[in-house]
Write a protein that holds these residues in place. Structure first.
Motif, PDB file in Angstrom:
ATOM      1  N   MET B 127      30.066  11.018  -0.751  1.00 42.60           N
ATOM      2  CA  MET B 127      30.967  12.305  -0.087  1.00 42.60           C
ATOM      3  C   MET B 127      30.085  13.463  -0.339  1.00 42.60           C
ATOM      4  SD  MET B 127      34.703  13.325  -1.359  1.00 42.60           S
ATOM      5  CE  MET B 127      34.187  14.206  -2.687  1.00 42.60           C
ATOM      6  N   TYR B 128      29.232  13.345  -1.476  1.00 36.71           N
ATOM      7  CA  TYR B 128      28.195  14.620  -1.783  1.00 36.71           C
ATOM      8  C   TYR B 128      27.230  14.488  -0.784  1.00 36.71           C
ATOM      9  CZ  TYR B 128      31.316  15.288  -5.736  1.00 36.71           C
ATOM     10  OH  TYR B 128      32.438  15.428  -6.658  1.00 36.71           O
ATOM     11  N   LEU B 130      25.593  15.593   1.595  1.00 35.46           N
ATOM     12  CA  LEU B 130      25.586  16.647   2.714  1.00 35.46           C
ATOM     13  C   LEU B 130      24.160  17.199   3.085  1.00 35.46           C
ATOM     14  CD1 LEU B 130      28.772  18.225   1.228  1.00 35.46           C
ATOM     15  CD2 LEU B 130      28.645  16.816   3.490  1.00 35.46           C
ATOM     16  N   PRO B 131      23.653  17.345   4.432  1.00 35.35           N
ATOM     17  CA  PRO B 131      22.759  18.019   4.594  1.00 35.35           C
ATOM     18  C   PRO B 131      22.542  19.423   4.222  1.00 35.35           C
ATOM     19  CG  PRO B 131      23.263  16.796   6.576  1.00 35.35           C
ATOM     20  CD  PRO B 131      24.636  16.715   5.497  1.00 35.35           C
ATOM     21  N   ALA B 132      23.648  20.025   4.118  1.00 34.82           N
ATOM     22  CA  ALA B 132      23.872  21.534   3.790  1.00 34.82           C
ATOM     23  C   ALA B 132      23.382  21.526   2.159  1.00 34.82           C
ATOM     24  CB  ALA B 132      25.025  22.011   3.856  1.00 34.82           C
ATOM     25  N   ARG B 133      23.370  20.550   1.322  1.00 33.84           N
ATOM     26  CA  ARG B 133      23.104  20.623   0.015  1.00 33.84           C
ATOM     27  C   ARG B 133      21.885  19.621  -0.226  1.00 33.84           C
ATOM     28  NH1 ARG B 133      26.951  24.621  -2.304  1.00 33.84           N
ATOM     29  NH2 ARG B 133      28.074  24.751  -0.241  1.00 33.84           N
ATOM     30  N   TRP B 136      22.099  17.151  -3.217  1.00 29.10           N
ATOM     31  CA  TRP B 136      22.923  16.035  -3.235  1.00 29.10           C
ATOM     32  C   TRP B 136      22.438  15.125  -2.253  1.00 29.10           C
ATOM     33  CZ3 TRP B 136      27.964  18.948  -3.147  1.00 29.10           C
ATOM     34  CH2 TRP B 136      28.262  19.741  -4.341  1.00 29.10           C
ATOM     35  N   THR B 276      23.481  23.416  -4.391  1.00 31.91           N
ATOM     36  CA  THR B 276      23.004  24.701  -3.805  1.00 31.91           C
ATOM     37  C   THR B 276      22.652  24.360  -2.467  1.00 31.91           C
ATOM     38  OG1 THR B 276      20.731  24.240  -4.675  1.00 31.91           O
ATOM     39  CG2 THR B 276      22.145  25.939  -5.985  1.00 31.91           C
ATOM     40  N   VAL B 277      23.116  25.296  -1.600  1.00 30.78           N
ATOM     41  CA  VAL B 277      22.851  25.577  -0.045  1.00 30.78           C
ATOM     42  C   VAL B 277      21.261  25.993   0.167  1.00 30.78           C
ATOM     43  CG1 VAL B 277      25.165  25.520   0.588  1.00 30.78           C
ATOM     44  CG2 VAL B 277      23.837  27.833   0.270  1.00 30.78           C
ATOM     45  N   VAL B 278      20.950  25.496   1.271  1.00 30.20           N
ATOM     46  CA  VAL B 278      19.451  25.871   1.751  1.00 30.20           C
ATOM     47  C   VAL B 278      19.486  27.521   1.877  1.00 30.20           C
ATOM     48  CG1 VAL B 278      18.525  23.752   2.354  1.00 30.20           C
ATOM     49  CG2 VAL B 278      19.935  24.937   3.930  1.00 30.20           C
TER      50      VAL B 278
END
Lengths: 201, 283
Positions: B127-128, B130-133, B136, B276-278
């Motif tokens: 679930m973690y 994610l391309p945004a993180r 992760w 963290t997000v990019v």
């Protein structure tokens, strides 16, 4: 089908935060919740030739929104015209969408029990008006209209400034629809190179 | 990003449920250690129920939870569904053990429970991804969830082997030795996977300094390396030596389990710290 699109000319943005205030007022946002965030980028160069610009950003109303595919209940959804919205009567407030969005565009308010984000003022658009941020932009930096209509103001402005047009974080593959016009050609590309390794929490 | 404690506790507890199902599916204890298995079924059920309650408290508007059936393609929806299914299997298994319900199907249900528990843990980790993180977004993250869960689950069962009431004439030393060996192996695999995840993820995110000397250093060195690797390895090894008395071995297993639980919490807290997000201008 019309393609409602938002365009922001960063050369015209004076960092007055009118868009932020107009958005909060129009949508009745509580304290601490902002659907538009304004980043101050720079300064660049050396004194006395120092420059900087403002980058107002929010939901990019992506064509392939990560928040919609992540949402376990279907509360995040996309209208036929592409606008991404949240149905609060289906939202379990798991906040997974806030993790999935690469633009950090979603706000969570525990007090108001709500995950929310820019709706592109869909209620105004449906009434034939522009979003509040566009109506109140003092610098005339924000344009809204149908990009499929070549005679619309936004289409013509974009055509005249095509060389400055960029979209943010395209590498994420969500196909954002909000268009930014760089303050000068290549500036954002320079910024990309400069900020490759930096991250914000 | 901030630590989501309810989700953290959820993943730690669901991870423990792997142990009872694994031991009861993979060893012959269902035939020879009846009382132990009865208590084991309760450990599996309790960890899933308590984990579920923790996860439920994360939802701030749970009244709409039935809508998860409308988007099962979502990683979170799928994970919730599999965990609920595993919880129901745990209920069935506890009923089998305590009320002699469908006794001939115990082994099958234990296997289904094991597969469900492993799938739940993997899906919680996935679930973690994610391309945004970016820190992760690697398969090493769900694998870390899996290996930490296997370790904590096996140690929970090792403690139970030591402390659950004995039947007349019952000798659990062989089962304890077998579990000790499995746990040692799982600890080594977990050490490799977890360290590999944190080192590669932070290197890719340009945050290596955070891990070794920065804000995550305390959790990394004490939480992962000392409590998650060194302490349980030494204690489990000492406990599994033939010369170690049973009473001493079970105390060592209990200490080891506590260390691993603390490490599991530290590892997951670190993972949240890496969410963290990019940068919005990163291309």
């Amino acid at each position: 089908m019309a393609r409602p699109t938002l365009l922001v000319d960063l050369q015209r943005c004076i960092g007055c935060y009118s868009c932020v205030v107009a958005c909060k007022q129009e949508n009745g946002l509580p304290v601490g919740v902002n659907w538009i965030k304004v980043d101050e980028i720079g300064p660049f160069g050396e004194f006395p030739n120092v420059k900087g610009y403002f980058l107002p950003h929010g939901c990019m109303h992506c064509e392939d929104p990560a928040c919609v595919s992540a949402c376990p209940t279907g509360a995040s959804y996309q209208r036929e015209d592409g606008i991404v919205l949240v149905d609060h009567d289906r939202c379990i407030l798991c906040r997974y969408c806030t993790w999935a969005c690469p633009y950090d565009a979603r706000s969570f308010s525990l007090e108001d029990k709500m995950v929310s984000k820019c709706t592109m003022c869909a209620h105004l658009i449906d009434a034939g008006k522009d979003p509040a941020c566009v109506q109140h932009c003092m610098g005339g930096a924000r344009f809204f209209g149908d990009l499929d209509d070549p005679n619309s103001e936004i289409s013509q402005y974009l055509a005249a400034n095509e060389n400055r047009a960029v979209k943010l974080l395209e590498s994420q593959g969500t196909n954002p629809t909000v268009i930014f016009l760089e303050p000068r050609v290549g500036l954002l590309a320079d910024e990309v190179a400069a900020s490759k390794s930096s991250a914000r929490s | 990003m901030a630590v989501e404690w309810s989700l953290l506790i959820y993943s730690v507890l669901v991870g423990i449920s792997v142990g009872p199902f694994a031991v009861m599916a993979l060893t012959g204890c269902l035939d020879g250690h009846r009382k132990l298995c009865k208590w084991g079924s309760l450990v599996g059920l309790a960890s899933l129920v308590l984990g579920g309650i923790a996860a439920f408290t994360h939802l701030k508007a749970p009244q709409y939870v039935t809508y998860i059936f409308t988007n099962l393609g979502s990683p979170m929806g799928l994970e919730m569904l599999v965990t609920v299914f595993t919880g129901l299997v745990a209920v069935l298994f506890a009923a089998q053990m305590w009320f002699d319900f469908w006794p001939q199907g115990r082994r099958i249900v234990a296997w289904v429970g094991l597969i469900g528990a492993l799938a739940s843990v993997l899906l919680i980790g996935k679930m973690y991804m994610l391309p945004a993180r970016p820190m992760w977004n690697t398969w090493l993250l769900p694998l870390t969830f899996l290996t930490t869960s296997v370790v904590s689950g096996l140690l929970a069962m090792l403690v139970l082997v030591g402390f659950a009431p004995l039947e007349e004439g019952e000798d659990r030393s062989a089962l304890a030795a077998r579990l000790g060996t499995w746990t040692l192996g799982a600890l080594v695999v977990n050490a490799i996977v977890a360290v590999l995840y944190f080192v590669t993820a932070t290197a890719q995110g340009g945050a290596t300094a955070r891990l070794f000397t920065g804000d995550l250093a305390f959790s990394f060195w004490l939480g992962l390396v000392v409590l998650g690797v060194v302490v349980p390895l030494v204690l489990t090894w000492l406990g599994s030596r033939p010369t170690t008395q049973f009473a001493t071995a079970r105390s060592l297993a209990a200490l080891s389990f506590i260390a691993v639980l603390a490490s599991g919490i530290a590892v997951r807290a670190m993972i949240f710290g890496l969410g963290t997000v990019v940068h919005i201008l990163a291309g």
